[in-house]
Design a protein around this motif. Structure first.
Motif, PDB file in Angstrom:
ATOM      1  N   GLN A 204       0.832  -1.189   0.000  1.00 44.27           N
ATOM      2  CA  GLN A 204       0.000   0.000   0.000  1.00 44.27           C
ATOM      3  C   GLN A 204       0.877   1.253   0.000  1.00 44.27           C
ATOM      4  O   GLN A 204       1.922   1.289   0.663  1.00 44.27           O
ATOM      5  N   VAL A 205       0.436   2.273  -0.725  1.00 45.12           N
ATOM      6  CA  VAL A 205       1.172   3.528  -0.778  1.00 45.12           C
ATOM      7  C   VAL A 205       1.334   4.126   0.612  1.00 45.12           C
ATOM      8  O   VAL A 205       2.392   4.644   0.973  1.00 45.12           O
ATOM      9  N   GLY A 206       0.285   4.024   1.419  1.00 48.86           N
ATOM     10  CA  GLY A 206       0.334   4.557   2.777  1.00 48.86           C
ATOM     11  C   GLY A 206       1.417   3.927   3.620  1.00 48.86           C
ATOM     12  O   GLY A 206       2.042   4.595   4.461  1.00 48.86           O
ATOM     13  N   ASP A 207       1.653   2.620   3.413  1.00 53.80           N
ATOM     14  CA  ASP A 207       2.705   1.926   4.169  1.00 53.80           C
ATOM     15  C   ASP A 207       4.088   2.435   3.779  1.00 53.80           C
ATOM     16  O   ASP A 207       4.977   2.566   4.628  1.00 53.80           O
ATOM     17  N   VAL A 208       4.270   2.736   2.489  1.00 55.53           N
ATOM     18  CA  VAL A 208       5.553   3.269   2.023  1.00 55.53           C
ATOM     19  C   VAL A 208       5.820   4.620   2.669  1.00 55.53           C
ATOM     20  O   VAL A 208       6.916   4.874   3.190  1.00 55.53           O
ATOM     21  N   ILE A 209       4.817   5.473   2.631  1.00 56.40           N
ATOM     22  CA  ILE A 209       4.968   6.809   3.221  1.00 56.40           C
ATOM     23  C   ILE A 209       5.275   6.701   4.708  1.00 56.40           C
ATOM     24  O   ILE A 209       6.156   7.417   5.223  1.00 56.40           O
ATOM     25  N   ASN A 210       4.581   5.828   5.400  1.00 50.11           N
ATOM     26  CA  ASN A 210       4.799   5.666   6.841  1.00 50.11           C
ATOM     27  C   ASN A 210       6.221   5.211   7.149  1.00 50.11           C
ATOM     28  O   ASN A 210       6.878   5.733   8.063  1.00 50.11           O
ATOM     29  N   ILE A 211       6.737   4.252   6.391  1.00 49.88           N
ATOM     30  CA  ILE A 211       8.102   3.750   6.604  1.00 49.88           C
ATOM     31  C   ILE A 211       9.115   4.870   6.388  1.00 49.88           C
ATOM     32  O   ILE A 211      10.033   5.071   7.196  1.00 49.88           O
TER      33      ILE A 211
END
Length: 396
Positions: A327-334
């Motif tokens: 998920q794009v959101g997971d990339v941003i969070n990392i």
């Protein structure tokens, strides 16, 4: 209280960070202030890392002082110790000792400039001192007086952004801090009307104020940064330079971290979602302060290529985690979590310079020239669409 006094006071008040016994046992999140007055949240491991970093800073200071003793005071400010692009300036008349000093200085800077020496070293090596010397001594004072009370779209935006610039900071978030930051930003908006003011510059100028000894020196550091160190048009109205940098960064990510780039492309992730703020704010909103300043140490000596090194290093450090995302959101969070918790500058810079590989300023310049036509065409098309919509609105 001026920023330099604040920094020295904080250094004397908190020489070593000591979490409570409860924090040690429970490993809970603790809050503390760093050397520049910023409130940091972290666990006990983060506190231990910061204490180790402070010891490294002290040791690095001893190295600089020892070299001053052996090579002479201000040896690193000799005119011949220049860096042109990526390489030492090689002249037929260049002495071996000067070449040796230049190589030594490059290594020293990558290991970090001691906080007490940063103002002097930055001001000289960045070109700010030379830039200031070309105008009358009263230039900044006269400029500040001349623009006082004038209202422009830039000054209105600056006034809007002042309270949002590092809120809660013990000096920046005070009437005195706001006034100093405003004078620097407003002064520069009149110096360069093409740039005027762009959101992001408030964070950059604020950190410059904390590091430099005087408000005037912070102004000249901002001037040399925008006029000589960074790519032109990064902060102009259409941000064309910033768009170019994002495209160059995407190409470099594909070259240096191909597995990550392919995975993110397949996911539909646009690196500009995180990298735009990195490049506009020069990591000042993303990294802990000392890590940001270590990147700036290199930036003011080797140029803007270090921004690409640092940005690529963040992706490289989290390669395995990023490859497992869906998920794009997971990339941003990392990426955001990683950047906010980079308390050890050496962890970042070791990856940036040893694992990313060499990138010359000349190569990056060629990449920029390659991307510029597409960016300008895209911006022109966007402007045409906006104008068309405006005309349609008038006719309805």
């Amino acid at each position: 209280m001026f920023p330099r006094d604040l920094t020295m006071e904080l250094q004397s008040q908190i020489p070593i960070l000591r979490p409570s016994i409860h924090a040690r046992r429970a490993n809970i999140v603790v809050k503390f202030q760093d050397l520049y007055g910023f409130t940091v949240e972290g666990n006990v491991d983060d506190v231990n890392v910061l204490n180790e970093v402070r010891e490294k800073v002290r040791n690095q200071g001893r190295v600089w002082w020892a070299l001053e003793a052996s090579k002479g005071a201000n040896w690193y400010l000799q005119p011949d110790i220049l860096l042109i692009g990526d390489g030492i300036a090689l002249k037929t008349s260049l002495k071996i000792s000067t070449l040796t000093n230049a190589i030594t200085l490059k290594r020293l800077i990558r290991k970090g400039i001691p906080p007490v020496l940063r103002p002097k070293v930055w001001f000289s090596l960045s070109g700010a001192a030379k830039k200031k010397s070309t105008v009358p001594d009263s230039y900044y004072s006269d400029l500040s007086k001349a623009v006082d009370g004038k209202v422009t779209p830039a000054t209105r935006q600056i006034d809007h952004d002042l309270p949002r610039t590092f809120p809660g900071h013990p000096w920046l978030d005070t009437p005195e801090g706001h006034a100093a930051l405003r004078r620097v930003l407003v002064g520069y908006s009149f110096r360069d009307s093409d740039v005027g003011y762009c959101q992001g510059l408030n964070y950059v100028a604020a950190l410059l104020l904390l590091v430099m000894k005087t408000e005037e020196d912070a102004f000249w550091m901002l001037a040399v940064l925008l006029e000589n160190v960074l790519v032109r048009d990064c902060y102009t109205t259409n941000l064309s330079g910033c768009h170019v940098e994002q495209r160059v960064f995407k190409d470099l990510l594909a070259q240096k971290c191909p597995r990550i780039a392919t995975h993110l492309d397949d996911m539909g992730f646009d690196v500009s979602l995180v990298a735009t703020e990195w490049f506009l704010c020069l990591f000042s909103k993303s990294f802990p302060s000392e890590t940001t300043l270590r990147v700036w140490d290199v930036l003011f000596y080797e140029g803007a290529k270090v921004l690409f090194h640092a940005a690529l290093a963040i992706f490289k450090m989290k390669e395995n985690e990023l490859l497992m995302t869906h998920q794009v959101g997971d990339v941003i969070n990392i990426l955001q979590t990683t950047s906010h918790q980079l308390f050890d500058p050496d962890e970042l810079l070791t990856v940036a310079f040893e694992k990313i590989g060499s990138m010359t300023t000349n190569t990056i310049s060629k990449q920029r020239k390659k991307q510029e036509p597409a960016v300008l065409a895209e911006l022109d098309q966007r402007l045409r669409r906006l104008n068309s919509l405006k005309e349609s609105g008038k006719n309805t």
